[in-house]
Design a protein around this motif. Structure first.
Motif, PDB file in Angstrom:
ATOM      1  N   ARG A   8       5.850 -11.355 -30.210  1.00  0.00           N
ATOM      2  CA  ARG A   8       5.829 -12.529 -29.342  1.00  0.00           C
ATOM      3  C   ARG A   8       4.921 -12.290 -28.144  1.00  0.00           C
ATOM      4  O   ARG A   8       4.161 -13.173 -27.729  1.00  0.00           O
ATOM      5  N   TRP A   9       4.998 -11.079 -27.579  1.00  0.00           N
ATOM      6  CA  TRP A   9       4.158 -10.732 -26.420  1.00  0.00           C
ATOM      7  C   TRP A   9       2.688 -10.711 -26.814  1.00  0.00           C
ATOM      8  O   TRP A   9       1.833 -11.247 -26.094  1.00  0.00           O
ATOM      9  N   GLN A  10       2.372 -10.138 -27.979  1.00  0.00           N
ATOM     10  CA  GLN A  10       0.984 -10.063 -28.403  1.00  0.00           C
ATOM     11  C   GLN A  10       0.438 -11.430 -28.790  1.00  0.00           C
ATOM     12  O   GLN A  10      -0.746 -11.714 -28.590  1.00  0.00           O
ATOM     13  N   ASP A  53     -13.779 -10.212 -34.193  1.00  0.00           N
ATOM     14  CA  ASP A  53     -14.895  -9.484 -33.582  1.00  0.00           C
ATOM     15  C   ASP A  53     -14.343  -8.642 -32.434  1.00  0.00           C
ATOM     16  O   ASP A  53     -13.729  -9.175 -31.500  1.00  0.00           O
ATOM     17  N   VAL A  54     -14.536  -7.336 -32.505  1.00  0.00           N
ATOM     18  CA  VAL A  54     -14.032  -6.426 -31.472  1.00  0.00           C
ATOM     19  C   VAL A  54     -15.201  -5.716 -30.815  1.00  0.00           C
ATOM     20  O   VAL A  54     -16.025  -5.091 -31.490  1.00  0.00           O
ATOM     21  N   HIS A  55     -15.283  -5.820 -29.488  1.00  0.00           N
ATOM     22  CA  HIS A  55     -16.321  -5.137 -28.702  1.00  0.00           C
ATOM     23  C   HIS A  55     -15.670  -3.964 -27.965  1.00  0.00           C
ATOM     24  O   HIS A  55     -14.866  -4.152 -27.051  1.00  0.00           O
ATOM     25  N   HIS A  56     -16.022  -2.754 -28.365  1.00  0.00           N
ATOM     26  CA  HIS A  56     -15.351  -1.561 -27.861  1.00  0.00           C
ATOM     27  C   HIS A  56     -15.701  -1.225 -26.409  1.00  0.00           C
ATOM     28  O   HIS A  56     -14.971  -0.461 -25.759  1.00  0.00           O
ATOM     29  N   SER A  62     -13.427  -6.922 -18.132  1.00  0.00           N
ATOM     30  CA  SER A  62     -14.732  -7.475 -18.496  1.00  0.00           C
ATOM     31  C   SER A  62     -14.739  -8.995 -18.356  1.00  0.00           C
ATOM     32  O   SER A  62     -13.699  -9.646 -18.429  1.00  0.00           O
ATOM     33  N   ALA A  63     -15.930  -9.544 -18.171  1.00  0.00           N
ATOM     34  CA  ALA A  63     -16.055 -10.995 -18.057  1.00  0.00           C
ATOM     35  C   ALA A  63     -15.628 -11.682 -19.346  1.00  0.00           C
ATOM     36  O   ALA A  63     -15.021 -12.749 -19.325  1.00  0.00           O
ATOM     37  N   LYS A  64     -15.935 -11.052 -20.487  1.00  0.00           N
ATOM     38  CA  LYS A  64     -15.506 -11.566 -21.781  1.00  0.00           C
ATOM     39  C   LYS A  64     -14.464 -10.634 -22.371  1.00  0.00           C
ATOM     40  O   LYS A  64     -14.559  -9.414 -22.233  1.00  0.00           O
ATOM     41  N   ARG A  65     -13.473 -11.209 -23.029  1.00  0.00           N
ATOM     42  CA  ARG A  65     -12.399 -10.402 -23.591  1.00  0.00           C
ATOM     43  C   ARG A  65     -12.909  -9.589 -24.781  1.00  0.00           C
ATOM     44  O   ARG A  65     -13.824 -10.015 -25.492  1.00  0.00           O
ATOM     45  N   PRO A  66     -12.309  -8.434 -25.045  1.00  0.00           N
ATOM     46  CA  PRO A  66     -12.832  -7.533 -26.079  1.00  0.00           C
ATOM     47  C   PRO A  66     -12.617  -7.990 -27.514  1.00  0.00           C
ATOM     48  O   PRO A  66     -13.307  -7.528 -28.416  1.00  0.00           O
ATOM     49  N   ASN A  80      -7.258  -9.873 -24.851  1.00  0.00           N
ATOM     50  CA  ASN A  80      -7.290  -8.450 -24.599  1.00  0.00           C
ATOM     51  C   ASN A  80      -6.477  -7.761 -25.696  1.00  0.00           C
ATOM     52  O   ASN A  80      -5.665  -8.384 -26.382  1.00  0.00           O
ATOM     53  N   LEU A  81      -6.698  -6.469 -25.839  1.00  0.00           N
ATOM     54  CA  LEU A  81      -6.043  -5.718 -26.908  1.00  0.00           C
ATOM     55  C   LEU A  81      -4.864  -4.906 -26.383  1.00  0.00           C
ATOM     56  O   LEU A  81      -4.874  -4.462 -25.246  1.00  0.00           O
ATOM     57  N   PRO A  82      -3.860  -4.680 -27.239  1.00  0.00           N
ATOM     58  CA  PRO A  82      -3.690  -5.190 -28.600  1.00  0.00           C
ATOM     59  C   PRO A  82      -3.292  -6.657 -28.601  1.00  0.00           C
ATOM     60  O   PRO A  82      -2.765  -7.158 -27.612  1.00  0.00           O
TER      61      PRO A  82
END
Length: 213
Positions: A8-10, A53-56, A62-66, A80-82
């Motif tokens: 639920r949190w994720q 799409d994941v940006h490591h 960051s301005a854009k989420r990973p 944001n991850l996870p």
């Protein structure tokens, strides 16, 4: 119960996307990006392509989420991850570790799981293609990597135990422990490098373990 609240949190972390188009995977993205795909039918049975799409190199600051979810090439969610992304008939669970992606699974409403298909141009896709072409060699590499991680873990735990038993209060009750593992500097460095490579290989196959992280 914990798993239910965690999901639920994720799920709550997934925010509306900006509607941008998915950027094509280029060779210079090899070390900074992972891309996975999954085909699912919509309500009318028409196939839809969902891509994660994941940006490591990005994080929560960051301005854009990973991480971002794309449907037929258009960004619909970002987070944001996870994170857990909702999709028709289930969810996509996404998580990364120190050495790369450690979870990229489609989980259906009835609990079935499958790993998303990596982009063939990504490191994960190249590793999967290598495994398909050379299954025996791939299995050997995986086995050697696991042994390296176990040896590194044994050395780490042995050293920690020695340090703990040097504490006077602990030594009075359980005695002292001297680690039987004594490696020269070059061997320690070599083991650390081999461990990092082994952990990276497992991450590329989405088989990361707590030992790797």
């Amino acid at each position: 119960m914990f798993k239910k609240y965690r999901r639920r949190w994720q799920l709550s972390k997934a925010k509306p996307g900006d509607g941008s188009r998915l950027q094509r995977f280029r060779f210079w993205h090899l070390l900074s990006r992972s891309l996975f795909a999954l085909e699912l039918p919509d309500g009318s049975g028409r196939p839809q392509v969902f891509e994660v799409d994941v940006h490591h190199l990005r994080d929560s600051s960051s301005a854009k989420r990973p991480a971002a979810l794309y449907r037929d090439g258009v960004q619909v969610l970002q987070a944001n991850l996870p994170v857990t992304f909702p999709v028709p008939g289930g969810v996509i669970e996404v998580a990364v570790g120190q050495y790369g992606v450690k979870r990229m699974h489609h989980v259906t409403d009835d609990g079935r799981e499958r790993v998303l298909r990596p982009d063939p141009r990504s490191l994960e896709g190249r590793r999967a293609r290598f495994e398909q072409r050379f299954p025996r060699t791939s299995a050997v590499i995986g086995a050697v990597g696991l042994v390296v991680l176990l040896v590194g873990l044994a050395g780490t735990l042995s050293g920690v135990a020695e340090q703990i038993t040097r504490i006077e209060a602990v030594a009075q009750h359980v005695g002292t422990f001297t680690s039987p593992i004594r490696l020269p500097l070059w061997a320690t460095i070599a083991l650390a490098v081999a461990g990092a490579l082994a952990a990276t290989d497992r991450a590329l196959r989405l088989k990361s373990t707590w030992m790797a992280d």
